[in-house]
Design an enzyme around this catalytic site. Structure first.
Site, short mmCIF file in Angstrom:
data_model
loop_
_atom_site.label_atom_id
_atom_site.label_comp_id
_atom_site.label_asym_id
_atom_site.label_seq_id
_atom_site.Cartn_x
_atom_site.Cartn_y
_atom_site.Cartn_z
N ARG A 205 0.81 -1.23 0.00
CA ARG A 205 0.00 0.00 0.00
C ARG A 205 0.84 1.28 0.00
NH1 ARG A 205 -3.11 -3.46 3.36
NH2 ARG A 205 -5.06 -4.05 2.35
N LYS A 227 2.69 11.00 -11.85
CA LYS A 227 1.76 10.15 -12.60
C LYS A 227 2.42 8.80 -12.85
CE LYS A 227 -1.28 13.16 -15.29
NZ LYS A 227 -1.69 13.52 -16.67
N GLU A 269 7.89 16.87 -26.17
CA GLU A 269 7.38 17.40 -24.90
C GLU A 269 8.01 18.75 -24.59
OE1 GLU A 269 4.97 16.16 -23.29
OE2 GLU A 269 4.86 14.02 -23.76
N LYS A 311 6.90 22.25 -15.68
CA LYS A 311 6.04 21.18 -15.19
C LYS A 311 5.90 21.23 -13.67
CE LYS A 311 4.61 16.47 -15.57
NZ LYS A 311 4.68 15.19 -16.31
N GLU A 321 -4.65 16.96 -11.38
CA GLU A 321 -5.23 17.25 -12.68
C GLU A 321 -6.71 17.63 -12.59
OE1 GLU A 321 -5.39 14.81 -16.77
OE2 GLU A 321 -3.36 15.13 -16.01
N ARG A 325 -3.47 21.14 -14.85
CA ARG A 325 -2.47 20.14 -15.25
C ARG A 325 -2.84 19.44 -16.55
NH1 ARG A 325 0.54 15.54 -11.47
NH2 ARG A 325 1.77 14.67 -13.18
N ASN A 329 -1.17 18.07 -21.51
CA ASN A 329 -1.45 16.99 -22.45
C ASN A 329 -1.79 17.49 -23.85
OD1 ASN A 329 -1.13 14.77 -20.64
ND2 ASN A 329 -3.08 15.29 -19.71
N HIS A 332 -1.92 15.05 -26.74
CA HIS A 332 -1.87 13.69 -26.22
C HIS A 332 -3.14 12.89 -26.50
CE1 HIS A 332 1.70 15.19 -24.33
NE2 HIS A 332 1.89 14.10 -23.63
N HIS A 336 -2.33 9.59 -28.05
CA HIS A 336 -2.64 8.31 -27.40
C HIS A 336 -3.49 7.44 -28.31
CE1 HIS A 336 -1.91 9.88 -23.02
NE2 HIS A 336 -0.80 9.74 -23.72
N HIS A 349 6.36 7.40 -28.00
CA HIS A 349 5.35 8.30 -27.44
C HIS A 349 5.48 9.71 -28.00
CE1 HIS A 349 2.63 10.16 -24.61
NE2 HIS A 349 3.60 10.92 -24.13
#
Length: 448
Positions: A205, A227, A269, A311, A321, A325, A329, A332, A336, A349
């Site tokens: 955990r 992330k 990026e 960032k 987010e 935030r 993206n 993206h 994606h 990517h």
């Protein structure tokens, strides 16, 4: 080979907030809400680079911000290839430093101060392990005999960023009888960082972890902000957690062994930061892209530092987010879809994101939100960075729509996109746009 550092056109100050345009970012979600606080109220809030002003009757908690400080002596005007810097991500009790510089893996005290307990598990892949694993183990143990280090070596590539491969990390951790005081160390690119971070968030955990990114992509983006996660066959990064590291250690020397294609991928990026919030940085990139492609160490060090500052500031304001935030993206959602539809690992990517940025810019222009000069500049800089400006020919309109429909930014069935709006350095996160423009963009870039 590499261009000389004298050829670089570095701004007089690398500090955020010096842009004289004082432009603001606007976000629609889906109604106009301008965000300027990590604790967003339904009232109008505005974000500008030079500070926070709130036009809301609701109370706003104290500002969270990113700061940067020097580790070694350096010029403010130019970050030299041998200078080291630390950028702090300010998240209260979850705050952590990003160390940036040459030869940092030869400074064991930087890593060792962030190791909790006596047991360390290094997660890496077969490509990076052959080059840097021994060096990292030495940095973790030099003069510190109380620490023992295990390692797990995963296959290299985006197509292995899944639950089956993730289980190998858990297998090693359990077989080694690691406890809650152990530290996981991610050594590699974005895939390794995401998987190691997610494993650290889940094992017992939650255990401590450290990021040692070895690609431009991971150094300027994925290693910063917490992330973590894995892919699903139906969509990228749909399974994961927000989980912050103890530190990020960026040894820029690791880029010496990076393939050219991976270098270019990471620059997508870097370009993104300039487009969405830092026009001065974008202009610097336009002047210095040849030096970046030629691996000039001063140019790369500056680009990494400025990207991390951008960032870190966004993450400090919006860790999970809520709105701000999401603007990180840009491109993206389209990108994606390319990665998922075309097959994980077929394109890197950053290559998919580059094509996605072009599509987002095209749609922004069709909506009348930007002028054609921005379209041309984005197209030119991506080409100069040796990145694709069209999606793969096999991508269809239907493929884009079906994958984009399960994107993480979809809310209540509404597809929200990050688009450019206004002068360079401004963007919106919105579901309030003419669907006709999206269809026109998709049909313009797809044959069927």
């Amino acid at each position: 080979m590499a261009a000389t550092s004298a050829a670089l056109s570095l701004p007089l100050s690398s500090k955020l907030g010096t842009n004289s345009s004082d432009s603001s970012l606007r976000f629609l979600n889906p109604k106009p809400i301008l965000l300027r606080s990590p604790f967003f109220s339904p009232n109008v809030v505005e974000i500008k680079r030079n500070g926070i002003s709130v036009s809301s009757a609701s109370p706003v908690r104290s500002r969270i911000c990113a700061t940067s400080a020097q580790v070694m002596d350096q010029s403010v005007a130019a970050l030299g290839s041998k200078a080291s810097t630390v950028v702090d991500v300010d998240l209260g009790t979850r705050s952590y430093p990003i160390y940036i510089g040459s030869g940092l893996l030869d400074r064991p005290e930087l890593l060792q101060r962030h190791v909790h307990g006596k047991r360390v598990l290094v997660v890496t892949n077969n490509t990076v392990a052959a080059i840097y694993l021994d060096k990292v183990v030495e940095a973790l143990t030099k003069g510190n005999t109380n620490v023992s280090v295990e390692s797990v070596i995963l296959p290299d590539g985006e197509k292995y960023k899944n639950m089956d491969i993730l289980m190998k990390v858990f297998d090693k951790a359990i077989e080694s009888r690691l406890d809650r005081k152990c530290t996981f160390v991610a050594l590699g690119g974005g895939v390794i960082g995401d998987m190691c971070g997610y494993a650290a968030a889940s094992f017992l955990r939650g255990v401590n972890f450290i990021q040692i990114p070895t690609t431009v992509m991971s150094q300027v983006d994925s290693s910063v902000g917490g992330k973590t996660g894995i892919n699903h066959r139906l969509g990228k990064n749909l399974i994961g957690a927000f989980y912050q590291p103890q530190c990020v250690l960026i040894d820029t020397d690791t880029l010496n062994t990076l393939p050219d294609r991976e270098l270019a991928s990471g620059l997508a990026e870097v370009i993104k930061y300039g487009l969405i919030r830092d026009a001065e940085f974008f202009e610097w990139q336009e002047k210095n892209m040849p030096a970046l492609i030629a691996r000039d160490p001063s140019a790369l060090a500056y680009a990494i530092k400025r990207s991390c500052e951008n960032k870190a500031e966004v993450v400090s304001l919006d860790e999970r987010e809520s709105g701000l935030r999401a603007t990180l993206n840009l491109g993206h959602t389209f990108g994606h879809a390319i990665e998922t539809g075309f097959g994980y690992g077929q394109w890197l990517h950053g290559e998919a994101v580059a094509a996605g940025i072009i599509m987002a810019v095209d749609m922004s222009y069709r909506l009348g939100w930007i002028d054609d000069s921005i379209v041309k500049r984005v197209n030119n800089i991506l080409k100069e960075a040796k990145l694709p400006v069209v999606p793969p020919e096999t991508m269809t309109v239907e493929m884009f729509k079906s994958v984009m429909a399960v994107d993480k930014k979809v809310a209540d069935g509404l597809m929200r996109l990050i688009l450019l709006k206004g002068p360079l350095g401004n963007c919106v996160f919105t579901g309030d746009y003419d669907r006709k423009a999206l269809d026109e963009t998709l049909h313009a870039f797809c044959k069927f």
